[in-house]
Design a protein around this motif. Structure first.
Motif, PDB file in Angstrom:
ATOM      1  N   PRO A 104      13.312  20.725   0.285  1.00 26.12           N
ATOM      2  CA  PRO A 104      12.589  20.359  -0.939  1.00 26.12           C
ATOM      3  C   PRO A 104      11.329  19.558  -0.620  1.00 26.12           C
ATOM      4  CG  PRO A 104      14.931  19.880  -1.154  1.00 26.12           C
ATOM      5  CD  PRO A 104      14.704  20.215   0.280  1.00 26.12           C
ATOM      6  N   ARG A 105      10.272  19.862  -1.349  1.00 24.16           N
ATOM      7  CA  ARG A 105       9.016  19.100  -1.257  1.00 24.16           C
ATOM      8  C   ARG A 105       8.554  18.803  -2.678  1.00 24.16           C
ATOM      9  NH1 ARG A 105       4.784  22.497   1.771  1.00 24.16           N
ATOM     10  NH2 ARG A 105       3.520  20.639   1.431  1.00 24.16           N
ATOM     11  N   VAL A 106       8.228  17.538  -2.917  1.00 23.16           N
ATOM     12  CA  VAL A 106       7.922  17.103  -4.289  1.00 23.16           C
ATOM     13  C   VAL A 106       6.544  16.461  -4.350  1.00 23.16           C
ATOM     14  CG1 VAL A 106       8.561  15.512  -6.136  1.00 23.16           C
ATOM     15  CG2 VAL A 106      10.345  16.779  -4.902  1.00 23.16           C
ATOM     16  N   LEU A 107       5.703  17.011  -5.199  1.00 26.67           N
ATOM     17  CA  LEU A 107       4.432  16.397  -5.580  1.00 26.67           C
ATOM     18  C   LEU A 107       4.569  15.952  -7.039  1.00 26.67           C
ATOM     19  CD1 LEU A 107       0.850  17.809  -5.028  1.00 26.67           C
ATOM     20  CD2 LEU A 107       1.600  17.185  -7.320  1.00 26.67           C
ATOM     21  N   VAL A 108       4.158  14.731  -7.341  1.00 23.51           N
ATOM     22  CA  VAL A 108       4.230  14.219  -8.708  1.00 23.51           C
ATOM     23  C   VAL A 108       2.813  13.904  -9.186  1.00 23.51           C
ATOM     24  CG1 VAL A 108       5.061  12.355 -10.180  1.00 23.51           C
ATOM     25  CG2 VAL A 108       6.548  13.295  -8.414  1.00 23.51           C
ATOM     26  N   CYS A 109       2.471  14.455 -10.354  1.00 20.32           N
ATOM     27  CA  CYS A 109       1.150  14.236 -10.933  1.00 20.32           C
ATOM     28  C   CYS A 109       1.239  13.176 -12.025  1.00 20.32           C
ATOM     29  CB  CYS A 109       0.591  15.536 -11.501  1.00 20.32           C
ATOM     30  SG  CYS A 109      -1.124  15.386 -12.067  1.00 20.32           S
ATOM     31  N   VAL A 110       0.385  12.163 -11.925  1.00 21.85           N
ATOM     32  CA  VAL A 110       0.424  10.994 -12.815  1.00 21.85           C
ATOM     33  C   VAL A 110      -0.946  10.793 -13.450  1.00 21.85           C
ATOM     34  CG1 VAL A 110       0.902   8.515 -12.950  1.00 21.85           C
ATOM     35  CG2 VAL A 110       2.086   9.920 -11.240  1.00 21.85           C
ATOM     36  N   GLU A 111      -0.975  10.546 -14.763  1.00 22.65           N
ATOM     37  CA  GLU A 111      -2.241  10.177 -15.399  1.00 22.65           C
ATOM     38  C   GLU A 111      -2.639   8.793 -14.895  1.00 22.65           C
ATOM     39  OE1 GLU A 111      -3.715   8.968 -19.766  1.00 22.65           O
ATOM     40  OE2 GLU A 111      -2.940  11.030 -19.620  1.00 22.65           O
ATOM     41  N   THR A 112      -3.814   8.701 -14.312  1.00 27.94           N
ATOM     42  CA  THR A 112      -4.228   7.481 -13.629  1.00 27.94           C
ATOM     43  C   THR A 112      -5.655   7.126 -14.022  1.00 27.94           C
ATOM     44  OG1 THR A 112      -2.835   8.127 -11.747  1.00 27.94           O
ATOM     45  CG2 THR A 112      -4.435   6.373 -11.378  1.00 27.94           C
TER      46      THR A 112
ATOM     47  N   ASP B 220      -4.434  -3.738  -9.179  1.00 24.65           N
ATOM     48  CA  ASP B 220      -3.080  -4.277  -9.017  1.00 24.65           C
ATOM     49  C   ASP B 220      -2.100  -3.594  -9.963  1.00 24.65           C
ATOM     50  OD1 ASP B 220      -3.996  -5.980  -7.078  1.00 24.65           O
ATOM     51  OD2 ASP B 220      -4.055  -7.757  -8.372  1.00 24.65           O
ATOM     52  N   THR B 221      -2.513  -3.397 -11.203  1.00 30.72           N
ATOM     53  CA  THR B 221      -1.629  -2.760 -12.183  1.00 30.72           C
ATOM     54  C   THR B 221      -1.336  -1.325 -11.795  1.00 30.72           C
ATOM     55  OG1 THR B 221      -2.535  -4.170 -13.935  1.00 30.72           O
ATOM     56  CG2 THR B 221      -1.360  -2.190 -14.620  1.00 30.72           C
ATOM     57  N   VAL B 222      -2.380  -0.605 -11.390  1.00 39.51           N
ATOM     58  CA  VAL B 222      -2.210   0.799 -11.019  1.00 39.51           C
ATOM     59  C   VAL B 222      -1.369   0.923  -9.755  1.00 39.51           C
ATOM     60  CG1 VAL B 222      -3.455   2.836 -10.164  1.00 39.51           C
ATOM     61  CG2 VAL B 222      -4.255   1.642 -12.218  1.00 39.51           C
ATOM     62  N   GLU B 223      -1.599   0.054  -8.789  1.00 40.52           N
ATOM     63  CA  GLU B 223      -0.792   0.112  -7.563  1.00 40.52           C
ATOM     64  C   GLU B 223       0.681  -0.107  -7.874  1.00 40.52           C
ATOM     65  OE1 GLU B 223      -0.767  -1.561  -2.990  1.00 40.52           O
ATOM     66  OE2 GLU B 223      -1.715  -2.784  -4.544  1.00 40.52           O
ATOM     67  N   ALA B 224       0.962  -1.080  -8.718  1.00 41.73           N
ATOM     68  CA  ALA B 224       2.363  -1.349  -9.074  1.00 41.73           C
ATOM     69  C   ALA B 224       2.979  -0.162  -9.793  1.00 41.73           C
ATOM     70  CB  ALA B 224       2.442  -2.601  -9.943  1.00 41.73           C
TER      71      ALA B 224
ATOM     72  N   ALA C  11     -12.252   6.168  -6.512  1.00 36.72           N
ATOM     73  CA  ALA C  11     -12.477   5.293  -5.359  1.00 36.72           C
ATOM     74  C   ALA C  11     -11.497   4.127  -5.355  1.00 36.72           C
ATOM     75  CB  ALA C  11     -13.914   4.780  -5.378  1.00 36.72           C
ATOM     76  N   LEU C  12     -11.266   3.506  -6.507  1.00 38.71           N
ATOM     77  CA  LEU C  12     -10.333   2.376  -6.567  1.00 38.71           C
ATOM     78  C   LEU C  12      -8.927   2.802  -6.172  1.00 38.71           C
ATOM     79  CD1 LEU C  12     -11.525   0.700  -9.895  1.00 38.71           C
ATOM     80  CD2 LEU C  12     -11.790  -0.236  -7.588  1.00 38.71           C
ATOM     81  N   VAL C  13      -8.492   3.980  -6.655  1.00 34.97           N
ATOM     82  CA  VAL C  13      -7.150   4.460  -6.335  1.00 34.97           C
ATOM     83  C   VAL C  13      -7.060   4.826  -4.857  1.00 34.97           C
ATOM     84  CG1 VAL C  13      -5.437   6.261  -6.808  1.00 34.97           C
ATOM     85  CG2 VAL C  13      -6.706   5.210  -8.689  1.00 34.97           C
TER      86      VAL C  13
ATOM     87  N   MET D 112       0.841  -1.203   0.000  1.00 36.99           N
ATOM     88  CA  MET D 112       0.000   0.000   0.000  1.00 36.99           C
ATOM     89  C   MET D 112       0.874   1.250   0.000  1.00 36.99           C
ATOM     90  SD  MET D 112      -3.149   1.063   2.514  1.00 36.99           S
ATOM     91  CE  MET D 112      -4.327   0.077   1.611  1.00 36.99           C
ATOM     92  N   ILE D 113       0.467   2.252  -0.754  1.00 35.61           N
ATOM     93  CA  ILE D 113       1.216   3.499  -0.882  1.00 35.61           C
ATOM     94  C   ILE D 113       0.913   4.387   0.324  1.00 35.61           C
ATOM     95  CG2 ILE D 113       1.540   5.548  -2.309  1.00 35.61           C
ATOM     96  CD1 ILE D 113       0.508   3.733  -4.671  1.00 35.61           C
ATOM     97  N   ASP D 114       1.941   4.944   0.914  1.00 39.56           N
ATOM     98  CA  ASP D 114       1.775   5.730   2.147  1.00 39.56           C
ATOM     99  C   ASP D 114       2.151   7.180   1.883  1.00 39.56           C
ATOM    100  OD1 ASP D 114       1.335   6.480   4.730  1.00 39.56           O
ATOM    101  OD2 ASP D 114       3.089   5.469   5.569  1.00 39.56           O
ATOM    102  N   LEU D 115       1.301   7.887   1.142  1.00 41.20           N
ATOM    103  CA  LEU D 115       1.514   9.297   0.823  1.00 41.20           C
ATOM    104  C   LEU D 115       0.172  10.016   0.793  1.00 41.20           C
ATOM    105  CD1 LEU D 115       3.956   9.297  -2.256  1.00 41.20           C
ATOM    106  CD2 LEU D 115       4.516   9.860   0.098  1.00 41.20           C
ATOM    107  N   PRO D 116       0.168  11.335   0.982  1.00 40.02           N
ATOM    108  CA  PRO D 116      -1.068  12.080   0.712  1.00 40.02           C
ATOM    109  C   PRO D 116      -1.471  11.900  -0.754  1.00 40.02           C
ATOM    110  CG  PRO D 116       0.495  13.445   1.928  1.00 40.02           C
ATOM    111  CD  PRO D 116       1.244  12.203   1.503  1.00 40.02           C
ATOM    112  N   LEU D 117      -2.773  11.768  -0.994  1.00 32.82           N
ATOM    113  CA  LEU D 117      -3.293  11.554  -2.340  1.00 32.82           C
ATOM    114  C   LEU D 117      -4.185  12.720  -2.740  1.00 32.82           C
ATOM    115  CD1 LEU D 117      -3.724   9.671  -4.805  1.00 32.82           C
ATOM    116  CD2 LEU D 117      -5.695   8.702  -3.553  1.00 32.82           C
ATOM    117  N   SER D 118      -3.892  13.313  -3.890  1.00 32.34           N
ATOM    118  CA  SER D 118      -4.616  14.482  -4.370  1.00 32.34           C
ATOM    119  C   SER D 118      -5.056  14.267  -5.811  1.00 32.34           C
ATOM    120  CB  SER D 118      -3.723  15.727  -4.259  1.00 32.34           C
ATOM    121  OG  SER D 118      -3.356  15.968  -2.912  1.00 32.34           O
ATOM    122  N   ALA D 119      -5.809  15.232  -6.349  1.00 34.24           N
ATOM    123  CA  ALA D 119      -6.328  15.109  -7.716  1.00 34.24           C
ATOM    124  C   ALA D 119      -6.217  16.439  -8.440  1.00 34.24           C
ATOM    125  CB  ALA D 119      -7.782  14.640  -7.700  1.00 34.24           C
TER     126      ALA D 119
END
Length: 324
Positions: free
Chosen positions: A208-216, A280-284, A315-317, A1-8
């Motif tokens: 430094p603080r890094v936010l990365v935006c990913v097409e999901t 599973d694919t998205v989590e990886a 919701a899935l993410v 499981m990913i342990d970071l703040p999640l934004s959109a």
């Protein structure tokens, strides 16, 4: 499981067969859903003169959404500095931050927000595109005006970047960086290294603080995720061919579209660096990106045609990320 703040990130898609007013309503429905799901931030992108994306000012969307949601941080992803007077941006976001304390972000970016040259020139009141020095000066002036306007609370400023040049601006001004991996993934690792190496502490961030935006795009099957993502793939392919002003196609129209071999190759390389598929694919994929970038925060952009399908992806993410 990913342990970071999640934004959109919200790009305000105008779906084929709908109107910009429908897109506005969909934005607000999505904001309510993201708030319910416990996302950390929702940022609105600035775009102009597009058949596929609504021309909705981020400050106005953030203001309305802040008044109709709780919990979510709201802001710009981003407001495009060359298009605006720095003092105006500072006044708008300082006002928002005072009306909604500890909930407003000011993400600042560079691009014109349009591929339509007359519109880009109109935004600049006839001036040529901003140079690197002019852009840095605009960002610095905006930060100075934030401190001078004296309204009350301050927004949290971020520098949006998709290149080494943007990373250098963020580092020199001591700003957190939001990197557009969903636009230029090939630039991500080198730019973030440059940012961290050159970072100068400031009143805005002491490290430094890094936010990365990913097409999901996450769905119950790989095939469904690919189907949902295909309309945006058509938009990307059109941009590659120098035809950026395309409507956002329906899934049926997208299914009938045939890409050239060159487009298939370019899209395949891009998709391999994003997060698309089942849970599973998205989590990886997201885990690989987080580990490679050392991101402190993850932001997703989900440019699919159907609002219910976007909400299902949200919701899935969300279930893949540890709740804070």
């Amino acid at each position: 499981m990913i342990d970071l703040p999640l934004s959109a990130l919200e790009v305000s898609i105008v779906e084929a067969g709908t109107t910009p007013a429908d897109a506005l309503a969909n934005c607000q429905h999505s904001a309510q859903e993201l708030s319910r799901l416990g996302y950390h931030r929702l940022w609105f992108a600035e775009h102009h003169h597009s058949l596929a994306i609504g021309a909705f000012p981020p400050a106005l969307l953030a203001a309305h959404t802040a008044a109709t949601t709780t919990g979510l941080r709201l802001g710009s992803g981003g407001v495009l500095a060359p298009n605006h007077a720095p003092i105006t941006v500072a006044e708008q976001f300082a006002t928002l931050a005072t009306l909604h304390p500890d909930r407003i972000d000011l993400g600042i970016g560079r691009g014109p927000g349009t591929f339509h040259e007359p519109t880009a020139r109109a935004l600049r009141r006839g001036a040529d595109p901003a140079t690197d020095d002019e852009y840095r000066s605009d960002v610095a002036a905006t930060l100075d005006h934030l401190l001078d306007v004296g309204i009350g609370e301050l927004p949290e400023p971020w520098l949006l970047a998709s290149s080494d040049a943007g990373a250098e601006v963020a580092a020199s001004l001591g700003l957190p960086i939001a990197f557009a991996h969903h636009i230029r993934p090939d630039n991500t690792l080198a730019a973030l290294k440059r940012y961290r190496d050159a970072f100068r502490p400031s009143r805005w961030s002491d490290a430094p603080r890094v936010l990365v935006c990913v097409e999901t795009v996450c769905a119950d099957t790989e095939e469904r995720a690919a189907e949902l993502a295909r309309p945006m793939d058509i938009i990307k392919a059109a941009i590659l061919q120098g035809h950026p002003d395309q409507p956002f196609p329906t899934p049926a129209a997208a299914a009938a579209h045939r890409f050239t071999a060159e487009e298939e190759q370019a899209l395949g390389a891009f998709v391999a660096q994003q997060a698309r598929g089942t849970r599973d694919t998205v989590e990886a994929a997201l885990t690989r990106i987080v580990e490679a970038t050392g991101a402190d925060e993850l932001m997703t952009v989900t440019p699919v045609h159907s609002t219910p399908d976007r909400h299902r992806s949200f919701a899935l993410v969300r279930d893949l990320v540890r709740r804070g």
